[in-house]
Design a protein around this motif. Structure first.
Motif, PDB file in Angstrom:
ATOM      1  N   UNK A  53      77.858  86.887 148.476  1.00 12.61           N
ATOM      2  CA  UNK A  53      77.977  88.336 148.281  1.00 12.61           C
ATOM      3  C   UNK A  53      76.582  88.914 148.432  1.00 12.61           C
ATOM      4  N   UNK A  54      76.435  89.846 149.366  1.00 15.11           N
ATOM      5  CA  UNK A  54      75.102  90.318 149.746  1.00 15.11           C
ATOM      6  C   UNK A  54      74.571  91.450 148.873  1.00 15.11           C
ATOM      7  N   UNK A  55      75.433  92.080 148.078  1.00 13.01           N
ATOM      8  CA  UNK A  55      75.015  93.219 147.267  1.00 13.01           C
ATOM      9  C   UNK A  55      75.308  92.949 145.800  1.00 13.01           C
ATOM     10  N   UNK A  56      74.269  92.782 145.022  1.00 11.27           N
ATOM     11  CA  UNK A  56      74.425  92.512 143.593  1.00 11.27           C
ATOM     12  C   UNK A  56      73.198  92.995 142.835  1.00 11.27           C
ATOM     13  N   UNK A  57      73.334  93.108 141.537  1.00  9.60           N
ATOM     14  CA  UNK A  57      72.198  93.452 140.683  1.00  9.60           C
ATOM     15  C   UNK A  57      72.496  92.964 139.277  1.00  9.60           C
ATOM     16  N   UNK A  58      71.519  93.117 138.406  1.00 12.70           N
ATOM     17  CA  UNK A  58      71.731  92.685 137.036  1.00 12.70           C
ATOM     18  C   UNK A  58      70.460  92.696 136.226  1.00 12.70           C
ATOM     19  N   UNK A  59      70.580  92.247 134.995  1.00 10.83           N
ATOM     20  CA  UNK A  59      69.444  92.183 134.087  1.00 10.83           C
ATOM     21  C   UNK A  59      69.693  91.077 133.071  1.00 10.83           C
ATOM     22  N   UNK A  60      68.610  90.636 132.441  1.00 10.39           N
ATOM     23  CA  UNK A  60      68.757  89.633 131.385  1.00 10.39           C
ATOM     24  C   UNK A  60      67.569  89.699 130.442  1.00 10.39           C
ATOM     25  N   UNK A  61      67.756  89.159 129.250  1.00 12.63           N
ATOM     26  CA  UNK A  61      66.666  88.987 128.301  1.00 12.63           C
ATOM     27  C   UNK A  61      66.571  87.501 128.004  1.00 12.63           C
ATOM     28  N   UNK A  62      65.326  87.002 127.859  1.00 13.83           N
ATOM     29  CA  UNK A  62      65.155  85.559 127.727  1.00 13.83           C
ATOM     30  C   UNK A  62      63.845  85.215 127.034  1.00 13.83           C
ATOM     31  N   UNK A  63      63.918  84.217 126.181  1.00 17.87           N
ATOM     32  CA  UNK A  63      62.765  83.626 125.516  1.00 17.87           C
ATOM     33  C   UNK A  63      62.967  82.118 125.590  1.00 17.87           C
ATOM     34  N   UNK A  64      62.101  81.431 126.297  1.00 18.48           N
ATOM     35  CA  UNK A  64      62.256  79.984 126.495  1.00 18.48           C
ATOM     36  C   UNK A  64      62.279  79.222 125.178  1.00 18.48           C
ATOM     37  N   UNK A  65      61.653  79.783 124.149  1.00 18.37           N
ATOM     38  CA  UNK A  65      61.635  79.121 122.849  1.00 18.37           C
ATOM     39  C   UNK A  65      62.942  79.319 122.085  1.00 18.37           C
ATOM     40  N   UNK A  66      63.714  80.335 122.484  1.00 22.76           N
ATOM     41  CA  UNK A  66      64.990  80.618 121.828  1.00 22.76           C
ATOM     42  C   UNK A  66      66.064  80.910 122.885  1.00 22.76           C
ATOM     43  N   UNK A  67      66.404  79.930 123.702  1.00 22.24           N
ATOM     44  CA  UNK A  67      67.369  80.179 124.785  1.00 22.24           C
ATOM     45  C   UNK A  67      68.736  80.621 124.286  1.00 22.24           C
TER      46      UNK A  67
END
Length: 199
Positions: A53-67
């Motif tokens: 699928x060529x059209x997409x978007x998104x967001x995320x929040x992440x902390x490697x210490x608290x996955x």
């Protein structure tokens, strides 16, 4: 006593600041197209059709210490399906399959993240559970995810990247679609993306 109290407050404030700085919000890099949602499905049991699928978007929040605290949201425009065959893509966009005119968007929103250790390369892995809304139907799915890494990029930004796999049943989401046999029911999905840290 006052000095000790002030010192304790300063240390506590520093620790809180450090903790909050570790967690970060990211926007999936759509502009640089460092994001892919690819699929693979059997064609009558004789071969496989692959595409993206060529059209997409998104967001995320992440902390490697608290996955386990991570959250992700991804949106896909279904009409952007591409399988390297124009007539097939036109058919896939029809009411027989995606019905993109009626259901232009597919969406995944995570509900929980369960760390599962590390893979053979030492990368963090996790089961990401979330709700997939596709073709007007919402069902929970589990994505087997891997944290690929994070760090500065050459353009002054900061990035984090992931990949994941999952499978869905086509008939569960498109029960009235074209019947092409049970061998073509399972759709395998491969997802990979980079996120740019929000400034």
């Amino acid at each position: 006593m006052l000095k000790k109290t002030l010192a304790a407050l300063a240390i506590g404030s520093a620790l809180l600041s450090a903790g909050s700085a570790m967690a970060a919000d990211y926007v999936i890099d759509k502009e640089g197209q460092h994001a892919f949602v690819d699929f693979k499905i059997s064609h009558l049991g004789y071969s496989y059709i692959t595409g993206t699928f060529k059209d997409l978007d998104g967001k995320f929040s992440f902390d490697a210490a608290k996955p386990e605290d991570a959250k992700i949201e991804m949106n896909v425009r279904t009409a952007s399906v591409f399988s390297n065959h124009a007539e097939r893509d036109k058919h896939v966009n029809s009411a027989d399959f995606l019905d993109s005119g009626k259901f232009p968007d597919a969406k995944f929103v995570s509900t929980s993240v369960k760390p599962t250790g590390k893979n053979a390369d030492g990368k963090q892995t996790a089961d990401v559970t979330g709700d997939l809304t596709f073709h007007g139907v919402t069902k929970p799915i589990v994505v087997k995810a891997t944290f690929l890494g994070e760090g500065k990029d050459p353009w002054g930004g900061y990035r984090a990247g992931f990949e994941g796999t999952t499978s869905i049943s086509r008939k569960e989401f498109v029960p009235k679609g074209m019947d092409v046999g049970p061998q073509s029911d399972v759709v395998q999905l491969y997802i990979t993306f980079e996120g740019v840290k929000a400034k």
